[in-house]
Design an enzyme around this catalytic site. Structure first.
Site, PDB file in Angstrom:
ATOM      1  N   ALA A 184      25.713  22.468  -1.216  1.00  0.00           N
ATOM      2  CA  ALA A 184      24.733  23.557  -1.278  1.00  0.00           C
ATOM      3  C   ALA A 184      24.549  24.215  -2.638  1.00  0.00           C
ATOM      4  CB  ALA A 184      25.104  24.620  -0.261  1.00  0.00           C
ATOM      5  N   CYS A 188      17.531  13.705  -5.935  1.00  0.00           N
ATOM      6  CA  CYS A 188      16.578  13.805  -7.043  1.00  0.00           C
ATOM      7  C   CYS A 188      16.655  12.516  -7.867  1.00  0.00           C
ATOM      8  CB  CYS A 188      16.868  15.030  -7.901  1.00  0.00           C
ATOM      9  SG  CYS A 188      18.549  15.070  -8.516  1.00  0.00           S
TER      10      CYS A 188
HETATM   11  N1  SAH Z   1      21.573  21.528  -2.791  1.00  0.00           N
HETATM   12  C1  SAH Z   1      21.755  22.169  -4.081  1.00  0.00           C
HETATM   13  C2  SAH Z   1      22.078  21.163  -5.182  1.00  0.00           C
HETATM   14  C3  SAH Z   1      23.280  20.294  -4.853  1.00  0.00           C
HETATM   15  S1  SAH Z   1      23.867  19.252  -6.148  1.00  0.00           S
HETATM   16  C4  SAH Z   1      20.516  22.998  -4.390  1.00  0.00           C
HETATM   17  O1  SAH Z   1      19.447  22.739  -3.829  1.00  0.00           O
HETATM   18  O2  SAH Z   1      20.602  23.930  -5.183  1.00  0.00           O
HETATM   19  C5  SAH Z   1      25.200  18.487  -5.319  1.00  0.00           C
HETATM   20  C6  SAH Z   1      26.349  19.414  -4.978  1.00  0.00           C
HETATM   21  O3  SAH Z   1      27.302  18.644  -4.246  1.00  0.00           O
HETATM   22  C7  SAH Z   1      27.110  20.000  -6.158  1.00  0.00           C
HETATM   23  O4  SAH Z   1      27.061  21.394  -6.102  1.00  0.00           O
HETATM   24  C8  SAH Z   1      28.537  19.506  -5.980  1.00  0.00           C
HETATM   25  O5  SAH Z   1      29.520  20.471  -6.321  1.00  0.00           O
HETATM   26  C9  SAH Z   1      28.568  19.215  -4.496  1.00  0.00           C
HETATM   27  N2  SAH Z   1      29.603  18.246  -4.067  1.00  0.00           N
HETATM   28  C10 SAH Z   1      29.952  17.084  -4.664  1.00  0.00           C
HETATM   29  N3  SAH Z   1      30.946  16.462  -3.971  1.00  0.00           N
HETATM   30  C11 SAH Z   1      31.227  17.265  -2.910  1.00  0.00           C
HETATM   31  C12 SAH Z   1      32.154  17.191  -1.832  1.00  0.00           C
HETATM   32  N4  SAH Z   1      32.973  16.140  -1.702  1.00  0.00           N
HETATM   33  N5  SAH Z   1      32.175  18.200  -0.931  1.00  0.00           N
HETATM   34  C13 SAH Z   1      31.333  19.253  -1.037  1.00  0.00           C
HETATM   35  N6  SAH Z   1      30.429  19.377  -2.038  1.00  0.00           N
HETATM   36  C14 SAH Z   1      30.378  18.406  -2.963  1.00  0.00           C
END
Ligand code: SAH
Length: 387
Positions: free
Chosen positions: A201, A321
Site C-alpha cells: 500500500a 506500472c
Molecule cells: N500501492 C502503492 C504503491 C506500492 S509500490 C500506491 O499506490 O501508492 C509497492 C510496495 O510494495 C512498496 O511500498 C513496498 O514496500 C511493498 N512491498 C514489497 N514487498 C513487500 C512484502 N513482501 N510485503 C508487503 N509489502 C511489500
C-alpha cells in the site's frame, strides 16, 4: 539512457512489435499532462482548478475521470551548461528535470568553488543538464550538511509549478498520481460498509483513493513491509485527513493468509513491486530480463496470499506500472490456472483515447501505453473469487 538487455527488449517486442522504438523513446519524456487526484472528501475538482487558475496556474479537468485534474507540462527547453556544476543522483535529477528544487541529500558531487548565490547547472552523472538555478549553500555545505535546499531551480528541461509547496497540496486537497493509477481504485469500486485490503500500500496512493470513493465509510486495511514507506504513508494519510479511515499494518503480504487468517475481505488490491518500465520520464534505467522474471515470481506470491483472505464472491484487482506480459497477463493467467476458484471479471470502466481495453477474457484487463496514450505505462486486471 536506457540499458535493457536483449532478453528484456525481446519481451517488450513481444508486446509492442514494430512500435518498440516508439515506446522506448516515449519513456525518455514525461507525458504532456501532469495529473493530480482531487481529494473529494475535502473539496471538488472545479474548486481546486479555480484556486490554481486564480494564481496563474493552468489546470483542467480530465475528460473522463471526474476526480482527475491535470496541469500541462511545458518543455522541453534547451539549457547550456554553466561553469559551475552540481551532479544530482538519478532520483533527484529526474525531479529537477521536471522543475523541482534540488535538496542536499540528492547531491553526489559539486564544483569546489560553488558559494551561496552562485548560478549553477544541475546535471546527471552522465553530464546531461537537467536544470539550473541559484546555489542556496556552498558546495562544502551541500556535501557536509546532507539536508536542506541546495539549489533553488529557476529553469529546467520540463516545467511544472512546485506541486509539493502549493497550498492545495499542503492542505491535502490534491494527491499527485498518474491517471492510470487512478483507474485501479475505480476498477475495484469500493462501497461503504465493505472490508477492503491493500496488500502493497505505501505510500498510499491507491489506499487514499479507496477511502475517497467509499466516502470514508469502508473498512480499509493497508499493509506494507517497509517501515520507512509506512511512515511516509502515515504522513500522506494525515495530510489528506484520512488517518481515521484506514488501519495501517506492517506485514509481509506474501503471508497474510497465515498471519491474518481471520480476515475475510470483500475486496483487495495487489499492487506489488515491479520493474516500473512504464514510469516516465526516465533519464537513466538499467534492467535485464532476469529482473522481469524475478519480479514476476515475487508478484504471484501476493496474489496467492490475498485470495485466501478474500470472501467468496470477493473481487481482487492486480496492477503494475510496468509493460512486460511476464509481469502482467502471464502472472494473472498462471494464477488463474492454479486457483480453480478464481476467474477474470469484466471491467466495466472504459477509457477512450487515453487507455486501451484489451479484449482478452472479456474485458478483464486494462493496459495503458505511454507512446499510444500519453500516460504512465500501466496494467490492471480484475478477478473474482467464485468459490
Ligand atoms: N500501492 C502503492 C504503491 C506500492 S509500490 C500506491 O499506490 O501508492 C509497492 C510496495 O510494495 C512498496 O511500498 C513496498 O514496500 C511493498 N512491498 C514489497 N514487498 C513487500 C512484502 N513482501 N510485503 C508487503 N509489502 C511489500
Amino acid at each position: 539512457m536506457l540499458f535493457y538487455d536483449e532478453g528484456l527488449k525481446a519481451a517488450l517486442a513481444k508486446v509492442f512489435g514494430d512500435s518498440l522504438d516508439q515506446l522506448l523513446q516515449s519513456l525518455l519524456s514525461p507525458g504532456q499532462r501532469y495529473y493530480l487526484r482531487v481529494n473529494t472528501l475535502k473539496t471538488a475538482p472545479e474548486l481546486v482548478i479555480e484556486r490554481l487558475r486564480s494564481r496563474g496556474i493552468e489546470a483542467y479537468r480530465d475528460e473522463e475521470l471526474a476526480e482527475a485534474i491535470y496541469i500541462p507540462v511545458k518543455g522541453p527547453y534547451r539549457l547550456e551548461p554553466r561553469d559551475k556544476l552540481v551532479i544530482a543522483d538519478k532520483y533527484a535529477a529526474e525531479s529537477v528535470y521536471m522543475g523541482s528544487h534540488l535538496y542536499a541529500p540528492g547531491v553526489i558531487w559539486c564544483s569546489d568553488s560553488i558559494e551561496r548565490g552562485d548560478v549553477v547547472s544541475v546535471v546527471t552523472e552522465k553530464g546531461l543538464v537537467v536544470g539550473e538555478g541559484n546555489a542556496v549553500m556552498s558546495c562544502r555545505d551541500m556535501l557536509k550538511k546532507r539536508r536542506g535546499l541546495a539549489v533553488e531551480v529557476t529553469a529546467s528541461v520540463y516545467r511544472l509549478p512546485p506541486i509539493r509547496s502549493l497550498p492545495e497540496y499542503l492542505e491535502g486537497l490534491i494527491y499527485p498520481q498518474s491517471l492510470p493509477a487512478m483507474y485501479v481504485a475505480r476498477v475495484l469500486a469500493p462501497e461503504p460498509g465493505e472490508l477492503v485490503i491493500d496488500t502493497c500500500a505505501a505510500p498510499g496512493g491507491k489506499t487514499s483513493h479507496i477511502v475517497e470513493l467509499a466516502r470514508g465509510r469502508a473498512f480499509v486495511i493497508a499493509f506494507d513491509h517497509s517501515i520507512k514507506r509506512i511512515s511516509n504513508m502515515l504522513s500522506e494519510l494525515d495530510r489528506l485527513g484520512h488517518s481515521g479511515f484506514v488501519d495501517v499494518w506492517k506485514a509481509d503480504s506474501r503471508y497474510l493468509h497465515t498471519d491474518f487468517s481471520w480476515i475475510k475481505a470483500d475486496k483487495a488490491v495487489v499492487d506489488p513491486p515491479c520493474t516500473a518500465l512504464g514510469v516516465r520520464p526516465k533519464l537513466f534505467d538499467a534492467k535485464t530480463y532476469a529482473d522481469v522474471l524475478n519480479a514476476s515470481r515475487y508478484q504471484i506470491q501476493f496474489l496467492r496470499s490475498a485470495i485466501k483472505i478474500l470472501k467468496k464472491g470477493g473481487v481482487l484487482v492486480y496492477s503494475t506500472c510496468t509493460l512486460t506480459a511476464e509481469e502482467n497477463e502471464e502472472v494473472v493467467e498462471k494464477f488463474i490456472e492454479e486457483e480453480v476458484c478464481v476467474e477474470p471479471e469484466p471491467i466495466d470502466v472504459r477509457r477512450g483515447a487515453r487507455g486501451l481495453s484489451l479484449y482478452r477474457y472479456g474485458y478483464a484487463y486494462l493496459r495503458f501505453h505511454p507512446h499510444e496514450h500519453d500516460v504512465t505505462g500501466y496494467f490492471i486486471a480484475k478477478l473474482r473469487k467464485r468459490c
